[in-house]
Design a protein around this motif. Structure first.
Motif, mmCIF file in Angstrom:
data_model
loop_
_atom_site.group_PDB
_atom_site.id
_atom_site.type_symbol
_atom_site.label_atom_id
_atom_site.label_comp_id
_atom_site.label_asym_id
_atom_site.label_seq_id
_atom_site.Cartn_x
_atom_site.Cartn_y
_atom_site.Cartn_z
ATOM 1 N N UNK A 168 -58.404 -14.242 55.494
ATOM 2 C CA UNK A 168 -58.219 -14.535 54.070
ATOM 3 C C UNK A 168 -59.364 -15.410 53.539
ATOM 4 N N UNK A 169 -59.734 -15.190 52.289
ATOM 5 C CA UNK A 169 -60.858 -15.901 51.670
ATOM 6 C C UNK A 169 -60.686 -17.413 51.763
ATOM 7 N N UNK A 170 -59.491 -17.901 51.539
ATOM 8 C CA UNK A 170 -59.237 -19.351 51.572
ATOM 9 C C UNK A 170 -59.556 -19.927 52.954
ATOM 10 N N UNK A 171 -59.216 -19.215 54.018
ATOM 11 C CA UNK A 171 -59.492 -19.682 55.376
ATOM 12 C C UNK A 171 -60.999 -19.673 55.631
ATOM 13 N N UNK A 172 -61.684 -18.625 55.183
ATOM 14 C CA UNK A 172 -63.151 -18.564 55.308
ATOM 15 C C UNK A 172 -63.806 -19.770 54.635
ATOM 16 N N UNK A 173 -63.345 -20.087 53.436
ATOM 17 C CA UNK A 173 -63.919 -21.205 52.690
ATOM 18 C C UNK A 173 -63.720 -22.527 53.417
ATOM 19 N N UNK A 174 -62.548 -22.715 53.992
ATOM 20 C CA UNK A 174 -62.239 -23.970 54.678
ATOM 21 C C UNK A 174 -63.050 -24.114 55.968
ATOM 22 N N UNK A 175 -63.252 -23.013 56.671
ATOM 23 C CA UNK A 175 -63.959 -23.080 57.951
ATOM 24 C C UNK A 175 -65.476 -23.104 57.822
ATOM 25 N N UNK A 176 -66.004 -22.683 56.694
ATOM 26 C CA UNK A 176 -67.454 -22.601 56.533
ATOM 27 C C UNK A 176 -68.074 -23.996 56.581
ATOM 28 N N UNK A 177 -68.962 -24.226 57.545
ATOM 29 C CA UNK A 177 -69.649 -25.513 57.555
ATOM 30 C C UNK A 177 -70.668 -25.571 56.419
ATOM 31 N N UNK A 178 -71.008 -26.760 56.039
ATOM 32 C CA UNK A 178 -71.953 -26.962 54.941
ATOM 33 C C UNK A 178 -73.310 -26.345 55.253
ATOM 34 N N UNK A 179 -73.654 -26.250 56.532
ATOM 35 C CA UNK A 179 -74.996 -25.826 56.921
ATOM 36 C C UNK A 179 -75.114 -24.307 57.096
ATOM 37 N N UNK A 180 -74.026 -23.551 57.005
ATOM 38 C CA UNK A 180 -74.123 -22.085 57.171
ATOM 39 C C UNK A 180 -74.769 -21.447 55.968
#
Length: 147
Positions: free
Chosen positions: A135-147
């Protein structure tokens, strides 16, 4: 929730302190190799928990479609032994996110010395065990700032 038990988020990801108990060791007081998998799992679980996406939230669907994470592949290198009563640091960071998987880098260290390194591929699955997109919300939460 007692967040001190879940370690701490860092700029790179997550850190968790783990003490070595008698139950973690073999007859000589050295950590049994399979116990490191437990420590790494705790690191991944608490990383998710502090990011606000604990396993209950994932399965309930409160962050999108109900889902779970399942380890699909793990490469682990044992570099040095740990011993009873030591306090280790389990570090977890997201290396890469995909639509249906997460690649994580994890390490276990003692006083700055790396004892174990692991690369973990985690698949996203439905409650029935079938692959699915994250789900998009999970992707957003897991994405590190540096990716």
């Amino acid at each position: 929730m007692n967040s001190e038990l879940a370690g701490r988020l860092t700029d790179e990801g997550h850190e968790l302190d783990v003490r070595i108990y008698f139950e973690d060791t073999d007859f000589s007081g050295v950590v049994y190799h399979a116990r490191y998998l437990h420590f790494l799992e705790r690191g991944r679980s608490d990383f998710l928990r502090l990011k606000g996406i604990g396993h209950r939230q994932l399965m309930s669907g409160s962050l999108g479609n109900p889902m779970a994470f399942a380890v699909r592949k793990m490469e682990i290198e044992f570099l040095r032994p740990a011993r009873i009563d030591e306090v280790l640091l389990v570090s977890t960071r997201t290396r890469q996110l995909g639509g249906a998987r997460v690649l994580l880098d994890q390490s276990i260290s003692r006083d700055g010395e790396v004892l174990v390194e692991a690369q973990v591929k985690v698949a996203v699955i439905s409650p029935e065990g079938r692959p699915m997109r994250m789900p998009k919300r999970v992707l957003e939460v897991l994405a590190p700032e540096t990716l």
